[in-house]
Design a protein around this motif. Structure first.
Motif, PDB file in Angstrom:
ATOM      1  N   ALA A  39       9.000  -5.652   6.305  1.00  0.00           N
ATOM      2  CA  ALA A  39       8.321  -6.516   5.341  1.00  0.00           C
ATOM      3  C   ALA A  39       7.316  -5.722   4.517  1.00  0.00           C
ATOM      4  O   ALA A  39       7.191  -5.911   3.295  1.00  0.00           O
ATOM      5  CB  ALA A  39       7.632  -7.662   6.066  1.00  0.00           C
ATOM      6  N   ALA A  40       6.580  -4.831   5.177  1.00  0.00           N
ATOM      7  CA  ALA A  40       5.620  -3.995   4.459  1.00  0.00           C
ATOM      8  C   ALA A  40       6.333  -3.092   3.460  1.00  0.00           C
ATOM      9  O   ALA A  40       5.845  -2.864   2.336  1.00  0.00           O
ATOM     10  CB  ALA A  40       4.810  -3.162   5.447  1.00  0.00           C
ATOM     11  N   ASP A  41       7.477  -2.582   3.835  1.00  0.00           N
ATOM     12  CA  ASP A  41       8.233  -1.699   2.950  1.00  0.00           C
ATOM     13  C   ASP A  41       8.730  -2.455   1.719  1.00  0.00           C
ATOM     14  O   ASP A  41       8.701  -1.920   0.602  1.00  0.00           O
ATOM     15  CB  ASP A  41       9.410  -1.094   3.716  1.00  0.00           C
ATOM     16  CG  ASP A  41      10.132  -0.034   2.918  1.00  0.00           C
ATOM     17  OD1 ASP A  41       9.492   0.979   2.562  1.00  0.00           O
ATOM     18  OD2 ASP A  41      11.335  -0.218   2.629  1.00  0.00           O
ATOM     19  N   THR A  60       0.670   9.359 -10.918  1.00  0.00           N
ATOM     20  CA  THR A  60      -0.764   9.298 -10.604  1.00  0.00           C
ATOM     21  C   THR A  60      -1.080   8.310  -9.495  1.00  0.00           C
ATOM     22  O   THR A  60      -2.191   8.304  -8.973  1.00  0.00           O
ATOM     23  CB  THR A  60      -1.564   8.890 -11.854  1.00  0.00           C
ATOM     24  OG1 THR A  60      -1.103   7.609 -12.312  1.00  0.00           O
ATOM     25  CG2 THR A  60      -1.390   9.910 -12.969  1.00  0.00           C
ATOM     26  N   ASP A  61      -0.110   7.473  -9.128  1.00  0.00           N
ATOM     27  CA  ASP A  61      -0.340   6.374  -8.186  1.00  0.00           C
ATOM     28  C   ASP A  61       0.742   6.423  -7.106  1.00  0.00           C
ATOM     29  O   ASP A  61       1.934   6.343  -7.410  1.00  0.00           O
ATOM     30  CB  ASP A  61      -0.278   5.050  -8.953  1.00  0.00           C
ATOM     31  CG  ASP A  61      -0.629   3.848  -8.093  1.00  0.00           C
ATOM     32  OD1 ASP A  61      -0.823   4.006  -6.872  1.00  0.00           O
ATOM     33  OD2 ASP A  61      -0.684   2.730  -8.642  1.00  0.00           O
ATOM     34  N   LEU A  62       0.328   6.570  -5.854  1.00  0.00           N
ATOM     35  CA  LEU A  62       1.267   6.633  -4.740  1.00  0.00           C
ATOM     36  C   LEU A  62       1.217   5.333  -3.947  1.00  0.00           C
ATOM     37  O   LEU A  62       0.133   4.842  -3.641  1.00  0.00           O
ATOM     38  CB  LEU A  62       0.920   7.799  -3.817  1.00  0.00           C
ATOM     39  CG  LEU A  62       0.833   9.185  -4.464  1.00  0.00           C
ATOM     40  CD1 LEU A  62       0.293  10.201  -3.466  1.00  0.00           C
ATOM     41  CD2 LEU A  62       2.197   9.616  -4.992  1.00  0.00           C
ATOM     42  N   VAL A  63       2.385   4.814  -3.609  1.00  0.00           N
ATOM     43  CA  VAL A  63       2.472   3.606  -2.796  1.00  0.00           C
ATOM     44  C   VAL A  63       3.296   3.929  -1.561  1.00  0.00           C
ATOM     45  O   VAL A  63       4.479   4.261  -1.657  1.00  0.00           O
ATOM     46  CB  VAL A  63       3.102   2.430  -3.558  1.00  0.00           C
ATOM     47  CG1 VAL A  63       3.138   1.186  -2.671  1.00  0.00           C
ATOM     48  CG2 VAL A  63       2.337   2.150  -4.845  1.00  0.00           C
ATOM     49  N   SER A  64       2.663   3.846  -0.413  1.00  0.00           N
ATOM     50  CA  SER A  64       3.304   4.227   0.849  1.00  0.00           C
ATOM     51  C   SER A  64       3.467   3.011   1.751  1.00  0.00           C
ATOM     52  O   SER A  64       2.553   2.198   1.885  1.00  0.00           O
ATOM     53  CB  SER A  64       2.443   5.279   1.566  1.00  0.00           C
ATOM     54  OG  SER A  64       2.877   5.486   2.896  1.00  0.00           O
ATOM     55  N   SER A  65       4.638   2.888   2.360  1.00  0.00           N
ATOM     56  CA  SER A  65       4.831   1.889   3.415  1.00  0.00           C
ATOM     57  C   SER A  65       4.822   2.619   4.741  1.00  0.00           C
ATOM     58  O   SER A  65       5.479   3.639   4.904  1.00  0.00           O
ATOM     59  CB  SER A  65       6.163   1.149   3.226  1.00  0.00           C
ATOM     60  OG  SER A  65       7.257   2.034   3.379  1.00  0.00           O
ATOM     61  N   SER A  66       4.055   2.094   5.694  1.00  0.00           N
ATOM     62  CA  SER A  66       3.874   2.847   6.932  1.00  0.00           C
ATOM     63  C   SER A  66       3.367   1.947   8.039  1.00  0.00           C
ATOM     64  O   SER A  66       2.715   0.930   7.787  1.00  0.00           O
ATOM     65  CB  SER A  66       2.866   3.984   6.688  1.00  0.00           C
ATOM     66  OG  SER A  66       2.507   4.630   7.894  1.00  0.00           O
ATOM     67  N   GLU A  69      -3.248  -2.524   2.250  1.00  0.00           N
ATOM     68  CA  GLU A  69      -2.832  -3.926   2.221  1.00  0.00           C
ATOM     69  C   GLU A  69      -2.009  -4.210   3.475  1.00  0.00           C
ATOM     70  O   GLU A  69      -1.036  -3.498   3.757  1.00  0.00           O
ATOM     71  CB  GLU A  69      -1.995  -4.227   0.979  1.00  0.00           C
ATOM     72  CG  GLU A  69      -1.507  -5.674   0.915  1.00  0.00           C
ATOM     73  CD  GLU A  69      -0.688  -5.980  -0.323  1.00  0.00           C
ATOM     74  OE1 GLU A  69       0.080  -6.964  -0.288  1.00  0.00           O
ATOM     75  OE2 GLU A  69      -0.803  -5.240  -1.324  1.00  0.00           O
ATOM     76  N   VAL A  70      -2.410  -5.221   4.219  1.00  0.00           N
ATOM     77  CA  VAL A  70      -1.667  -5.641   5.404  1.00  0.00           C
ATOM     78  C   VAL A  70      -0.698  -6.740   4.971  1.00  0.00           C
ATOM     79  O   VAL A  70      -1.116  -7.771   4.440  1.00  0.00           O
ATOM     80  CB  VAL A  70      -2.615  -6.156   6.504  1.00  0.00           C
ATOM     81  CG1 VAL A  70      -1.811  -6.619   7.721  1.00  0.00           C
ATOM     82  CG2 VAL A  70      -3.612  -5.076   6.890  1.00  0.00           C
ATOM     83  N   HIS A  71       0.593  -6.485   5.206  1.00  0.00           N
ATOM     84  CA  HIS A  71       1.598  -7.432   4.721  1.00  0.00           C
ATOM     85  C   HIS A  71       2.771  -7.501   5.699  1.00  0.00           C
ATOM     86  O   HIS A  71       3.397  -6.489   6.002  1.00  0.00           O
ATOM     87  CB  HIS A  71       2.120  -7.002   3.339  1.00  0.00           C
ATOM     88  CG  HIS A  71       3.160  -7.923   2.779  1.00  0.00           C
ATOM     89  ND1 HIS A  71       2.845  -9.035   2.027  1.00  0.00           N
ATOM     90  CD2 HIS A  71       4.518  -7.900   2.874  1.00  0.00           C
ATOM     91  CE1 HIS A  71       3.955  -9.656   1.681  1.00  0.00           C
ATOM     92  NE2 HIS A  71       4.979  -8.988   2.180  1.00  0.00           N
ATOM     93  N   GLY A  72       3.066  -8.697   6.180  1.00  0.00           N
ATOM     94  CA  GLY A  72       4.272  -8.914   6.971  1.00  0.00           C
ATOM     95  C   GLY A  72       4.125  -8.618   8.441  1.00  0.00           C
ATOM     96  O   GLY A  72       3.198  -7.933   8.877  1.00  0.00           O
ATOM     97  N   ALA A  73       5.074  -9.139   9.196  1.00  0.00           N
ATOM     98  CA  ALA A  73       5.041  -9.017  10.649  1.00  0.00           C
ATOM     99  C   ALA A  73       5.575  -7.684  11.146  1.00  0.00           C
ATOM    100  O   ALA A  73       5.358  -7.320  12.296  1.00  0.00           O
ATOM    101  CB  ALA A  73       5.838 -10.161  11.287  1.00  0.00           C
TER     102      ALA A  73
END
Length: 205
Positions: A141-143, A84-90, A133-137
């Motif tokens: 890092a986002a992944d 039910t919850d998707l988490v994408s790094s992009s 969410e903005v995370h990392g340089a």
């Protein structure tokens, strides 16, 4: 600018048959999530290459990218498995495609992007209803952050920007479309180019 030469369709259809046999046959994309896009002849590219060239206009997908194909297929498959919850790094485009598919499927979508992602892309993802969410340089890092969030949740699934067989299977639907289009075309269908889709921002996943 010289005119493109006429070519027969036997070789083209053979090539497409080889491509179709190498791809997952008859991929069924979820209804209402992806558009069947047109083939548009490019006279400048035809003159440059010396043959007739068609562009597959996947910029007309809901998010403006061919990535809708893989994301729609992956998100729908995960939903059928109980996710039910998707988490994408992009870096941008993949997260936008996941957000568009997730919104239409009624799923929660969280997109983790690096600090390099442009505001215009952040606004597009948020407009699809996703949490950003903005995370990392950088994307690495986002992944890492995205994978961490998935590990902390029983209902979430990780959605990568490109590295997953479900994405590849969804993307392969473009081959099925090309085969159908050329079978229905008049006698001299032109050769084909990769999907035409803008990248916003540059080098975004």
């Amino acid at each position: 600018m010289r005119a493109p030469p006429r070519i027969g369709n036997t070789q083209i259809r053979r090539s497409l048959a080889v491509l179709a046999s190498a791809a997952v046959p008859n991929v069924q994309l979820p209804s209402g999530l992806v558009n069947q896009t047109p083939l548009i002849q490019s006279l400048p590219l035809s003159a440059l290459t010396g043959c007739n060239v068609l562009l597959k206009m996947d910029a007309l997908q809901p998010s403006g990218s061919f990535k809708d194909r893989g994301m729609a297929f992956m998100c729908a498959t995960l939903q059928a498995r109980g996710v039910t919850d998707l988490v994408s790094s992009s870096g941008g485009n993949a997260g936008l495609a996941a957000s568009a598919a997730g919104r239409k499927l009624g799923m929660r979508v969280r997109v983790i992007v690096p600090e390099t992602t442009k505001k215009i892309m952040l606004d597009k993802i948020k407009a699809e209803g996703a949490d950003v969410e903005v995370h990392g340089a950088n994307w690495n890092a986002a992944d890492e952050r995205a994978r961490q969030l998935v590990a902390e949740s029983d209902a979430a699934a990780y959605v990568p920007p490109y590295e997953d067989p479900l994405l590849w299977e969804g993307h392969s639907s473009i081959i099925d479309e090309l085969v159908r289009c050329t079978r229905a075309a008049p006698r001299r269908p032109p050769p084909l180019c990769p999907p035409a889709a803008p990248r916003t921002p540059r080098h975004s996943y």
